[in-house]
Design an enzyme around this catalytic site. Structure first.
Site, PDB file in Angstrom:
ATOM      1  N   TYR A 152       0.817  -1.219   0.000  1.00 10.32           N
ATOM      2  CA  TYR A 152       0.000   0.000   0.000  1.00 10.32           C
ATOM      3  C   TYR A 152       0.847   1.264   0.000  1.00 10.32           C
ATOM      4  CZ  TYR A 152      -4.644   2.061   1.035  1.00 10.32           C
ATOM      5  OH  TYR A 152      -5.842   2.719   0.984  1.00 10.32           O
ATOM      6  N   LYS A 159      -2.547   9.195   0.563  1.00 10.51           N
ATOM      7  CA  LYS A 159      -3.560   9.514   1.569  1.00 10.51           C
ATOM      8  C   LYS A 159      -2.958  10.346   2.701  1.00 10.51           C
ATOM      9  CE  LYS A 159      -7.094   7.352  -0.273  1.00 10.51           C
ATOM     10  NZ  LYS A 159      -8.315   8.056  -0.725  1.00 10.51           N
TER      11      LYS A 159
END
Length: 256
Positions: A152, A159
């Site tokens: 990720y 993010k």
């Protein structure tokens, strides 16, 4: 919460969390701009459901990661509505792979859609919101902004950038009557999650997610939409630059 005669733009609103947010605003009286990039049919269905509620729906195809497309999307919003009250930055994408295998293309693609789009959307949205006396901007983040999730790295970095932008924009825009905040959901029960689970033993994979949530169940898209709507309500006027975590306690325990 009443959003009568408000105009809301929800990016990536054809399916999942974005669709739930778009319909939630429409149910409470808002006209909604439905944005999609690749999948037209689900976005058209979202627009039809909004219209069935008696609200206006503007369907706009645009890749928010492309600055020309992004500007065109806001041009269409301005032409149709002449202003904007609510911007929900929900569209997201990413190349999931280990950090040592990540490619420059994956980095650029992910950062442009997930983070850069928020900054340049806010610039256009703020102009349209000032015409209507202020507004609300809410982005959808994820636990990967502060926690390490498998493969990720680029999405997590994007993010984290999104949450940082939320703080900077929050401080800069509140003087214009524009609140900027973010919502970070935990594991949300969407079609995408069920699709992922279907590649293995669905019940077992979903149960593994559920077992990690102290509340004992997954988050629903509707619950995310309700928190987003709260941040767009007068009750949240003094919430500025914050990221609200909605995860049933998922990110709190230390793994055993």
């Amino acid at each position: 919460m009443d959003f009568q005669n408000k105009i809301a733009l929800v990016t990536g609103s054809g399916r999942g969390i974005g669709k739930a947010i778009a319909l939630h605003f429409a149910e409470r009286g808002a006209d909604v701009v439905v944005n999609f990039f690749r999948n037209r049919a689900p976005a058209e269905e979202t627009a039809r459901e909004i219209q069935a509620l008696g609200r206006r729906a503007l369907l706009v195809k645009a890749d928010v990661g492309d600055l020309d497309d992004l500007q065109r999307m806001f041009d269409e919003v301005e032409k149709e509505f002449h202003g904007l009250d609510i911007l929900i930055h929900n569209a997201a994408s990413g190349y999931n792979r280990p950090a040592m295998e990540q490619k420059p293309k994956g980095w650029d693609w992910t950062m442009n859609i997930n983070a850069r789009a928020l900054l340049f959307s806010a610039q256009r949205a703020a102009i349209l919101m000032e015409k209507r006396g202020g507004g609300k901007i809410v982005s959808i983040s994820s636990a990967g902004a502060s926690r390490v999730l498998p493969d990720y790295v680029v999405v997590g970095a994007s993010k984290a950038a999104l949450e940082s932008l939320t703080r900077y924009l929050g401080v800069e825009l509140i003087s214009k009557g524009i609140n900027v905040n973010a919502v970070s959901p935990g594991v949300v029960e969407t079609d995408a999650l069920h699709h992922f689970a279907s590649m293995g033993s669905q019940d077992n994979i979903l149960q593994k997610f559920i077992d990690l949530v102290p509340a004992g169940r997954l988050i629903t898209p509707r619950e995310v939409a309700e928190v987003v709507a709260f941040l767009c309500s007068p009750a949240a006027t003094m919430i500025v630059g914050q990221t609200l975590v909605v995860d049933g306690g998922y990110t709190l325990p230390i793994p055993k």
